[in-house]
Design a protein around this motif. Sequence first.
Motif, PDB file in Angstrom:
ATOM      1  N   THR A 319       0.820  -1.206   0.000  1.00 23.97           N
ATOM      2  CA  THR A 319       0.000   0.000   0.000  1.00 23.97           C
ATOM      3  C   THR A 319       0.862   1.268   0.000  1.00 23.97           C
ATOM      4  O   THR A 319       2.062   1.223   0.258  1.00 23.97           O
ATOM      5  N   LYS A 320       0.214   2.378  -0.310  1.00 27.00           N
ATOM      6  CA  LYS A 320       0.859   3.701  -0.269  1.00 27.00           C
ATOM      7  C   LYS A 320       2.130   3.742  -1.110  1.00 27.00           C
ATOM      8  O   LYS A 320       3.167   4.283  -0.706  1.00 27.00           O
ATOM      9  N   ARG A 322       4.685   4.870  -3.678  1.00 25.15           N
ATOM     10  CA  ARG A 322       5.083   6.132  -4.301  1.00 25.15           C
ATOM     11  C   ARG A 322       6.589   6.104  -4.542  1.00 25.15           C
ATOM     12  O   ARG A 322       7.353   5.535  -3.742  1.00 25.15           O
ATOM     13  N   ASP A 352      -0.703   5.445  -3.739  1.00 23.81           N
ATOM     14  CA  ASP A 352      -0.813   6.394  -2.622  1.00 23.81           C
ATOM     15  C   ASP A 352      -1.675   7.579  -3.080  1.00 23.81           C
ATOM     16  O   ASP A 352      -1.277   8.327  -3.968  1.00 23.81           O
TER      17      ASP A 352
END
Length: 406
Positions: A319-320, A322, A352
Motif C-alpha cells: 500500500t501507499k 510512491r 498512494d
Amino acid sequence: MTQVLLAVDFEFDLILFELLSEVDEVTIVARPADDVELLALCRTGSADAVIVGQYFPGLDAQVIAAIRAAGTAVLGFGNDAEALEALGIGSHVPSTADAETVAQALDDTRDSTVVPPRPSTPPGPPGGQGHIVTVWGTGSSPGRTLTAVNLGDHGARQGHRSVVVDADTVAAMVATTLGLTEESAHLASLCRLEAEKTPPLDVSAVPHAAIREDFHAVTGLTRPDRWPEIRASVLTAVLARLATMFDLVVVDVADRVDPDDDFADPFYDRHCATRASLDAADTVLVLAAGDPIGLQRLVKLLGTDRAESMGSKMRIGITKVRAGAVGHPAEVRIREVLNRFVRRDPDFIFSDEPATVDAAMLAGHTLHEANPKSVLSQEIADVVAELLPARKRSRKPGARRRATSL
C-alpha cells in the motif's frame, strides 16, 4: 476409582451429585462454577473425567478441546444429543439415566480417552458458501481497515452481498471509517448470541449496520478492554455462520497475532481473535506499506511460522506506493526487494492517494463515494474481481443508509 468433576446445568447439578454419591467406584472431587474454574481443575490433573451439560457457563467447543488436551475424559449429560455432539462430545447419557448407567458410561469414556496433541486452532463448524477474506498485515499503519471497508464496498458494487467484520481487538475502526456514530459493539453481540446457542438464522437477525442494501458492517468493540468478549472458537463459529448469509465476508484484524504474555494460555489472550480470523479465512490479504520500514517489516513477517502456515491462501498487497519512498519506478523497486529477500512478488499494488483517502475519512465515505475516478479505488475493485467472479445485478444499488442498526 474414578474421580469426577461435575460441570452440568444448574437444574441437574444436585440431582446428579446425589445420584453418583451412591456409586462406590465414583468420587466427585469438585463442582466448578464456570469454564475457567473447570479448565484450571482439569489442567492440574484433579480428575479422571468431567461430566458436562450443554448450558454450563462458558462451555463451547474450544473448552471441550482444552479439557481433552489436558487428558481428562468428557461425558455429556443431557437430552439434546445433537447439541452435545456439536460441542465435540461424542459420549453422552440422557438426564433420565440411572446411577449404574452413568457409572458405566464414565468407565467406558475414561478407558477410550487418548490424550491428543494440543490443537493449533480451536474447532468450529464448517464454513458456508461465502468467501471469507481476512485483511492482516504489518504494523506502521498500512491501511488494513481502509482496505477492508473498500473491499466490502466494491464486493457489493460487483453484485455480491458483502459484510465487513471488525475483529480488531486492539483498535476497532470500521465504524469510524464508515462514519457510523452509534455506540454498538455488533461483534460482541454476535459472539454472545453464538455462545448462548441462540444464533441469528438470517441476515435480518444479525446485529449490524446496513450501509446499503447489499453492503453491511458488523462493528467492533467500543472499548479495547472488552477483548475477552471475543473468544476464538466463538468467533470462528460466527464467521462460518456469516459465510452462509453473505457472499463476501471481509474481516479486519489487528496486526498483533501472538499472545502478549509468552506464558499465557493461547486460547485466552487478546489476540486470539486475529488467529481465529486468519485460520477461518479462504484468503488472507497481508498488507505492508510501500516504504523501507514497511517492506522490512513485511520481510520479517513472511519469515514467521504463522505466515508460512497460510500457504497458498495468502496474498500480499503493498500500500501507499510512491516513487519518493522507494525510488523510481516504485513498483519495480518493490518487486526487486521482495524477490531478493523472500523470493516472492507482491500480488497487489495499491497507489498512494492521500487526498482521496483524507476526503473519504473526513466524510465517513468509501473511496468510490469520495472519488468515483480514484485509481486506488479501482485497484481495490480489481482485487475483488480477482478473488470472486462478478455477478449481474438485478437492480441498481440503493441509497446509502447511515445509521441503520439491527
